[in-house]
Design an enzyme around this catalytic site. Structure first.
Site, PDB file in Angstrom:
ATOM      1  CD  GLU A 167      28.155 125.959  31.799  1.00 13.64           C
ATOM      2  OE1 GLU A 167      28.324 127.003  32.458  1.00 13.64           O
ATOM      3  OE2 GLU A 167      28.520 124.838  32.208  1.00 13.64           O
ATOM      4  CG  HIS A 199      28.423 126.471  36.149  1.00  9.36           C
ATOM      5  ND1 HIS A 199      29.205 126.631  35.035  1.00  9.36           N
ATOM      6  CD2 HIS A 199      29.299 126.348  37.179  1.00  9.36           C
ATOM      7  CE1 HIS A 199      30.480 126.617  35.381  1.00  9.36           C
ATOM      8  NE2 HIS A 199      30.561 126.449  36.686  1.00  9.36           N
TER       9      HIS A 199
END
Length: 528
Positions: free
Chosen positions: A263, A281
Site C-alpha cells: 500500500e 484502506h
C-alpha cells in the site's frame, strides 16, 4: 511550565481543545509531519507528539526529540513509529486500539453486501446508460453461512451484525473460548471446517507469522465453490496471486478487499477482475471514528503529561512513575513467563492464573498481570500490548485469575503462571534474583534454574542415559552453538525437561531432528 505538544497530522480540532483545557501548550501544524527535515528541526522543543499515519516517527526523528516523553497515535497501527528507538529513550508510545472497531466492522458488512449484489459493477453499468437487469444476478445473505476468521474486538462485532442479518455465523479463533462463542451465538470451528462450510469468509486477525497467508492456495482449495471473501483487516492474510487464480477459475465467486500486501496499491494482481471490489484502506474512515480516536489520544497524552497516568501504551504497562523502578524487573519476568507459555500453547485457551508469592504480592499486580497476559497472547496476536491484553482476553472469554500469597517457600518473590487450555494445564514459575534478571525456577512441577535468552530450545523427554549426548550431538551437527544448558526431572527415569539457550535462531529442520530423538516427547524453539 506547561508541557508542550506538537500535532503534526490532521486531527479533529476538538482534540486541540482537550489539550488546552488540560493546561497543555499545543501547536497544531497538520502538514508538518510530511516534511521530515522540518519536523526533525523542531521536535526537540516538545514533550509530546500527536500523529496519525502521515508522520513517520523514525529513529532519526526520535534521536532529535531530546525532550519527548510521549508519542500518541490516533488509531491502532503504529507501523510509522520506531518503537524500539522510542523505548530506548524512555518515550511512551500510545495508540487508541478500540476507537475504529465499529467503523471497520461496518465496512466489512458493507463489502459483503456489495459482493452479494455486485453493486459497484451494477452502478457503473447503469450510469453508463445500460440497463443490464439480467446481468447482475446476486445472492441473498439471509440463511447463508458467514465464516469469521479472528473473533476479537472487530470480528465479534461483525459476527453480531451477521447474526442480526439472519446468517449462520461460524468462527475460527484459537483464543475464543467455547463459553464466549455460545454467549455470542456463534459456532466455534477449526479452520478447515470453516473453509468447507462458509459461503462468505471475512478476516479480522492481525498479521503475524502464524496468520500470514492464512488463506493460501492450499486453504482456498478447501473452500466451497462459489465462496466470497472479504478482507478489511491486513494485507498479507490472503495470498493475492492464489486468490486471483481461484477467481479466474470460478472457484471463488468474488472478493472484496480494503487492504493489500503493498500500500498504497496503485497496481495489484486482483485489480481488473470483474468480481473484485477494492477500496483504499477505508476501514477506519468515518467522521465518527476519526473524531473518537482524536479525542482519545488527546485525553491519554494529557493525562500522562499532566498527571503521570499511562493508558493504552504499546511499550509500557499502566503504572505510575513512582512504582516503575521497583516493578520493572517483575514486569519483564511476568511478560517472559507469559511468552514462554504462549509460545507453547497450540490449542484453545480457556484461562490464565497468575500466582504472586512473597514481596511481589504487595506490588501493583494489575500491571504484572497485564504483562503476563500480553506475553501469552502476543505469539498469536502481535498487536496486543500490556494495556489492551486484559480486554482482548475478556473478548475471547479467557478467564484471568490472580492469587496472592504472603510468603514464598524458597524465594523472596515468585510468580507462577498457570495456563488452562481445552486439552491440558501448563505451569511455569519464575523469580528475579539480586542481579535484576528474571529466571525460570519451575516448569510443570519440575525444579529448574534457567535464565531467559533471545533464542532457546525447550524439550520434554524421558530421563534415560544417552539423551543429553544425543541432543548435544544433534545441535552440534546442525552448527547450533549452545550457550547454557539447564536440566530438571521428576525422578530417575521419569519425566525430564531441558532448556537450552543457543546463539541465534534455531531452524525448523533442526527442531524436527530433535523431535525425532527416541526419548523426546516435545521440542519447541522459543524466542524472547
Amino acid at each position: 511550565m506547561a508541557p508542550k505538544v506538537l500535532i503534526s497530522d490532521k486531527i479533529s480540532p476538538a482534540a486541540v481543545q482537550i489539550f488546552k483545557d488540560r493546561g497543555v501548550d499545543v501547536t497544531y501544524e497538520p502538514d508538518l509531519g510530511k516534511d521530515k527535515e522540518k519536523l526533525a528541526a523542531v521536535i526537540g522543543q516538545y514533550d509530546g507528539l500527536a500523529i496519525r499515519s502521515a508522520t513517520k516517527a523514525t529513529d532519526k526523528i526520535i534521536a532529535a526529540a531530546t525532550n519527548l516523553k510521549v508519542i500518541g497515535r490516533a488509531g491502532i497501527g503504529v507501523d510509522n513509529v520506531d518503537i524500539p528507538a522510542a523505548t530506548a529513550k524512555g518515550i511512551i508510545v500510545m495508540n487508541t486500539p478500540f476507537g475504529n472497531s465499529i467503523t471497520t466492522a461496518e465496512h466489512a458488512i458493507a463489502m459483503m453486501f456489495a459482493l452479494a449484489r455486485e453493486l459497484p459493477a451494477a452502478d457503473a453499468s447503469t450510469q453508463a446508460g445500460k440497463w443490464e437487469k439480467n446481468r447482475f444476478m446476486g445472492v441473498e445473505i439471509t440463511a447463508k453461512t458467514l465464516g469469521v476468521i479472528g473473533c476479537g474486538n472487530i470480528g465479534s462485532i461483525v459476527a453480531e451484525r451477521g447474526i442480526g442479518l439472519k446468517m449462520k455465523v461460524i468462527a475460527f479463533d484459537p483464543f475464543l473460548s467455547p463459553e464466549r462463542a455460545r454467549e455470542m451465538g456463534v459456532e466455534k470451528v477449526e479452520l478447515d471446517e470453516l473453509l468447507a462450510r462458509a459461503d462468505f469468509i471475512t478476516l479480522h486477525t492481525p498479521l503475524t507469522d502464524k496468520t500470514k497467508n492464512i488463506l493460501s492456495a492450499e486453504s482456498l482449495a478447501k473452500t466451497k465453490k462459489g465462496v466470497r471473501i472479504i478482507n478489511c483487516a491486513r494485507g498479507g492474510l490472503v495470498d493475492e496471486v492464489a486468490l486471483r487464480a481461484a477467481l479466474d477459475s470460478g472457484h471463488v465467486a468474488g472478493a472484496a478487499f480494503d487492504v493489500f500486501v503493498t500500500e498504497p496499491a496503485t497496481e495489484n494482481v486482483l485489480f481488473g477482475h470483474p468480481n473484485v471490489i477494492a477500496t483504499p484502506h477505508l476501514g477506519a474512515s468515518t467522521n465518527e471514528a476519526q473524531e473518537n480516536v482524536a479525542l482519545q489520544v488527546a485525553e491519554q497524552m494529557a493525562d500522562y503529561l499532566v498527571r503521570g497516568a499511562i493508558t493504552n501504551a504499546i511499550n509500557f504497562p499502566s503504572i505510575s512513575a513512582e512504582e516503575a523502578p521497583r516493578l520493572k524487573p517483575f514486569v519483564e519476568l511476568a511478560e517472559k513467563l507469559g511468552s514462554f507459555a504462549g509460545q507453547l500453547t497450540e490449542t484453545g485457551l480457556k484461562g490464565i492464573r497468575i500466582e504472586y508469592e512473597g514481596a511481589v504480592a504487595d506490588m501493583n499486580t494489575r500491571a504484572l498481570t497485564s504483562a503476563a497476559v500480553a506475553g501469552v497472547l502476543r505469539p498469536m496476536l502481535s498487536d496486543v500490548n500490556m494495556v489492551s491484553a486484559p480486554a482482548v482476553a475478556r473478548e475471547r472469554g479467557i478467564a484471568i485469575e490472580e492469587v496472592r500469597r504472603e510468603a514464598s517457600a524458597n524465594y523472596e518473590s515468585a510468580i507462577k503462571l498457570v495456563i488452562q487450555t481445552e486439552k491440558q494445564s501448563r505451569s511455569v514459575t519464575g523469580t528475579v534474583f539480586a542481579d535484576g534478571k528474571p529466571r525460570i525456577i519451575e516448569i510443570k512441577g519440575i525444579s529448574i534454574d534457567a535464565e531467559f535468552g533471545a533464542s532457546m530450545l525447550y524439550v520434554t523427554n524421558t530421563d534415560q542415559p544417552g539423551y543429553i549426548g544425543a541432543l548435544g550431538s544433534t545441535l552440534g551437527q546442525a552448527g547450533v552453538n549452545i550457550a547454557t544448558f539447564n536440566l530438571g526431572r521428576t525422578s530417575p527415569g521419569g519425566d525430564a525437561i531441558a532448556i537450552v539457550q543457543v546463539d541465534g535462531p534455531i531452524a525448523n529442520d533442526v527442531v524436527e531432528k530433535v523431535k525425532a530423538l527416541p526419548q523426546v516427547k516435545q521440542a519447541k524453539a522459543l524466542t524472547f
